[in-house]
Design a protein around this motif. Structure first.
Motif, PDB file in Angstrom:
ATOM      1  N   GLY A 163       0.806  -1.213   0.000  1.00 38.29           N
ATOM      2  CA  GLY A 163       0.000   0.000   0.000  1.00 38.29           C
ATOM      3  C   GLY A 163       0.838   1.261   0.000  1.00 38.29           C
ATOM      4  N   GLN A 164       1.936   1.254   0.759  1.00 38.32           N
ATOM      5  CA  GLN A 164       2.829   2.415   0.784  1.00 38.32           C
ATOM      6  C   GLN A 164       3.487   2.623  -0.572  1.00 38.32           C
ATOM      7  N   ARG A 165       3.923   1.536  -1.201  1.00 45.25           N
ATOM      8  CA  ARG A 165       4.545   1.652  -2.533  1.00 45.25           C
ATOM      9  C   ARG A 165       3.551   2.228  -3.539  1.00 45.25           C
ATOM     10  N   GLN A 166       2.298   1.808  -3.445  1.00 41.93           N
ATOM     11  CA  GLN A 166       1.301   2.316  -4.373  1.00 41.93           C
ATOM     12  C   GLN A 166       1.141   3.820  -4.224  1.00 41.93           C
ATOM     13  N   ARG A 167       1.158   4.306  -2.986  1.00 40.76           N
ATOM     14  CA  ARG A 167       1.032   5.747  -2.763  1.00 40.76           C
ATOM     15  C   ARG A 167       2.260   6.502  -3.280  1.00 40.76           C
ATOM     16  N   VAL A 168       3.431   5.871  -3.222  1.00 36.22           N
ATOM     17  CA  VAL A 168       4.643   6.503  -3.773  1.00 36.22           C
ATOM     18  C   VAL A 168       4.502   6.671  -5.283  1.00 36.22           C
ATOM     19  N   TRP A 169       3.998   5.645  -5.961  1.00 36.86           N
ATOM     20  CA  TRP A 169       3.810   5.751  -7.413  1.00 36.86           C
ATOM     21  C   TRP A 169       2.768   6.805  -7.763  1.00 36.86           C
ATOM     22  N   VAL A 170       1.723   6.899  -6.962  1.00 35.87           N
ATOM     23  CA  VAL A 170       0.724   7.950  -7.184  1.00 35.87           C
ATOM     24  C   VAL A 170       1.373   9.318  -7.028  1.00 35.87           C
ATOM     25  N   ALA A 171       2.228   9.467  -6.010  1.00 33.22           N
ATOM     26  CA  ALA A 171       2.912  10.742  -5.790  1.00 33.22           C
ATOM     27  C   ALA A 171       3.792  11.106  -6.980  1.00 33.22           C
ATOM     28  N   MET A 172       4.478  10.128  -7.559  1.00 37.96           N
ATOM     29  CA  MET A 172       5.311  10.413  -8.724  1.00 37.96           C
ATOM     30  C   MET A 172       4.457  10.917  -9.887  1.00 37.96           C
ATOM     31  N   ALA A 173       3.291  10.296 -10.072  1.00 33.64           N
ATOM     32  CA  ALA A 173       2.393  10.738 -11.142  1.00 33.64           C
ATOM     33  C   ALA A 173       1.888  12.152 -10.881  1.00 33.64           C
ATOM     34  N   LEU A 174       1.593  12.469  -9.624  1.00 34.43           N
ATOM     35  CA  LEU A 174       1.125  13.816  -9.286  1.00 34.43           C
ATOM     36  C   LEU A 174       2.232  14.849  -9.475  1.00 34.43           C
ATOM     37  N   ALA A 175       3.471  14.467  -9.145  1.00 35.19           N
ATOM     38  CA  ALA A 175       4.597  15.395  -9.302  1.00 35.19           C
ATOM     39  C   ALA A 175       4.830  15.760 -10.763  1.00 35.19           C
ATOM     40  N   GLN A 176       4.385  14.917 -11.654  1.00 34.50           N
ATOM     41  CA  GLN A 176       4.543  15.186 -13.093  1.00 34.50           C
ATOM     42  C   GLN A 176       3.668  16.362 -13.532  1.00 34.50           C
ATOM     43  N   GLN A 177       2.578  16.611 -12.783  1.00 36.85           N
ATOM     44  CA  GLN A 177       1.698  17.772 -12.987  1.00 36.85           C
ATOM     45  C   GLN A 177       1.217  17.898 -14.429  1.00 36.85           C
ATOM     46  N   THR A 178       0.529  16.859 -14.889  1.00 35.06           N
ATOM     47  CA  THR A 178      -0.009  16.853 -16.239  1.00 35.06           C
ATOM     48  C   THR A 178      -1.509  17.141 -16.204  1.00 35.06           C
ATOM     49  N   PRO A 179      -2.048  17.764 -17.251  1.00 31.35           N
ATOM     50  CA  PRO A 179      -3.485  18.015 -17.302  1.00 31.35           C
ATOM     51  C   PRO A 179      -4.307  16.756 -17.540  1.00 31.35           C
ATOM     52  N   LEU A 180      -3.663  15.691 -18.069  1.00 33.52           N
ATOM     53  CA  LEU A 180      -4.308  14.398 -18.270  1.00 33.52           C
ATOM     54  C   LEU A 180      -3.613  13.369 -17.396  1.00 33.52           C
ATOM     55  N   LEU A 181      -4.382  12.614 -16.627  1.00 26.67           N
ATOM     56  CA  LEU A 181      -3.791  11.619 -15.738  1.00 26.67           C
ATOM     57  C   LEU A 181      -4.539  10.297 -15.897  1.00 26.67           C
ATOM     58  N   LEU A 182      -3.795   9.242 -16.281  1.00 29.56           N
ATOM     59  CA  LEU A 182      -4.353   7.910 -16.473  1.00 29.56           C
ATOM     60  C   LEU A 182      -3.927   7.019 -15.313  1.00 29.56           C
ATOM     61  N   LEU A 183      -4.886   6.296 -14.740  1.00 29.00           N
ATOM     62  CA  LEU A 183      -4.655   5.537 -13.516  1.00 29.00           C
ATOM     63  C   LEU A 183      -5.145   4.107 -13.705  1.00 29.00           C
ATOM     64  N   ASP A 184      -4.231   3.158 -13.708  1.00 31.45           N
ATOM     65  CA  ASP A 184      -4.609   1.758 -13.898  1.00 31.45           C
ATOM     66  C   ASP A 184      -4.698   1.070 -12.539  1.00 31.45           C
ATOM     67  N   GLU A 185      -5.927   0.885 -12.068  1.00 37.03           N
ATOM     68  CA  GLU A 185      -6.198   0.273 -10.771  1.00 37.03           C
ATOM     69  C   GLU A 185      -5.393   0.957  -9.649  1.00 37.03           C
ATOM     70  N   PRO A 186      -5.600   2.247  -9.445  1.00 33.78           N
ATOM     71  CA  PRO A 186      -4.785   3.005  -8.484  1.00 33.78           C
ATOM     72  C   PRO A 186      -5.001   2.617  -7.028  1.00 33.78           C
ATOM     73  N   THR A 187      -6.106   1.937  -6.713  1.00 38.14           N
ATOM     74  CA  THR A 187      -6.376   1.587  -5.309  1.00 38.14           C
ATOM     75  C   THR A 187      -5.882   0.188  -4.955  1.00 38.14           C
ATOM     76  N   THR A 188      -5.180  -0.468  -5.867  1.00 35.67           N
ATOM     77  CA  THR A 188      -4.623  -1.799  -5.587  1.00 35.67           C
ATOM     78  C   THR A 188      -3.727  -1.748  -4.356  1.00 35.67           C
ATOM     79  N   TYR A 189      -3.854  -2.747  -3.486  1.00 34.07           N
ATOM     80  CA  TYR A 189      -3.051  -2.921  -2.260  1.00 34.07           C
ATOM     81  C   TYR A 189      -3.440  -1.972  -1.121  1.00 34.07           C
TER      82      TYR A 189
END
Length: 280
Positions: A163-189
């Motif tokens: 679960g912690q690793r999943q939140r780290v990957w979400v944080a990396m995606a947020l840091a990218q600061q894109t207007p379009l964000l694609l999330l493949d099963e973001p709540t896994t774990y």
């Protein structure tokens, strides 16, 4: 600190470098792996500035469609269009400034620290030999605060729980600061509390900051509660799209999932609440 009480400054920092939302669509796309067709003749439009959720049974092509939208999987035929241009005709760095992806099974380099992995989300915004900027640091700090991992900054990613690793990957995606964000099963774990916190965060990014979001979710009730637009798939085809309140019926759920159910009104959100009948 709960995501629900993250300071407004964090949200402002997350949005500070984001561009206006752009269009994303497919035109008669056929997708395959090793000549095995997974999805055929898909033509969809991702509503600009909305939160779209793709749902469907296992193996129906949800994640395959998301890979095509993110340029990871070239179509066998047809086109994926980003801002009305073939996404495969655009430079990788330019696409990465517009479109961010949280993949289903991301693997971190051995021994990398949390803060260093999150910082990789800033790659599209940096130029050769450019020093680390204050705006880069603000984006990383804001993403880590928003996903409640600031206290993990100096830990190795491979030492964290799933679960912690999943939140780290979400944080990396947020840091990218894109207007379009694609999330493949973001709540896994994630446990149920962190699932809701992340989905609330994604909803905030969409509604308060105008990000276009596209997620694959397995939980139908989460999909109904958070989506502005549902894309229901079955056997490589899009069966129906639209607002949850407009398209979710007992007949649709049984047709797509083979699940007899009853539909009630979610007492909190007012969206469809799916109750499986199960065995009598």
């Amino acid at each position: 600190m709960s995501i629900k009480i993250v300071q407004q400054k964090t949200r402002d920092n997350l949005a500070s470098l984001a561009s206006p939302a752009l269009s994303l669509s497919t035109q008669s796309v056929t997708l395959s792996y090793d000549n095995t067709i997974i999805a055929a003749d898909l033509s969809i439009d991702i509503p600009e500035g909305k939160f779209s959720v793709i749902v469907g049974p296992n193996g129906c092509g949800k994640s395959t469609l998301l890979k095509a939208l993110s340029r990871l999987l070239p179509p066998q035929s047809g086109q994926v269009l980003l801002n009305s241009q073939d996404i495969h005709s655009l430079a990788t760095r330019e696409v990465a400034k517009i479109l961010g992806l949280l993949p289903q099974s991301a693997i971190a380099p051995d021994g990398i620290k949390v803060v260093d992995l999150v910082a990789r989300g800033r790659f599209p915004h940096q130029k050769w030999f450019q020093p680390w900027r204050e705006e880069d640091q603000k984006a990383v700090d804001a993403a880590m605060q928003a996903t409640n991992i600031s206290e993990l900054a100096q830990q190795n990613v491979d030492q964290l729980s799933g679960g912690q690793r999943q939140r780290v990957w979400v944080a990396m995606a947020l840091a990218q600061q894109t207007p379009l964000l694609l999330l493949d099963e973001p709540t896994t774990y994630l446990d149920i509390a962190h699932q809701i916190e992340l989905l609330d965060l994604f909803q905030d990014l969409n509604r308060e900051q105008g990000h276009t979001m596209v997620a694959v979710l397995h939980d139908l009730n989460h999909a109904c509660r958070y989506a502005d637009n549902l894309i229901a798939m079955k056997a490589g085809k899009v069966v129906m799209t639209g607002k949850p309140n407009d398209i979710i019926t007992e007949t649709l759920i049984e047709d797509v999932f083979g699940l007899p159910c009853i539909i009630m009104k979610d007492p909190i959100a007012g969206t469809p609440l799916i109750i499986p009948k199960g065995r009598k």
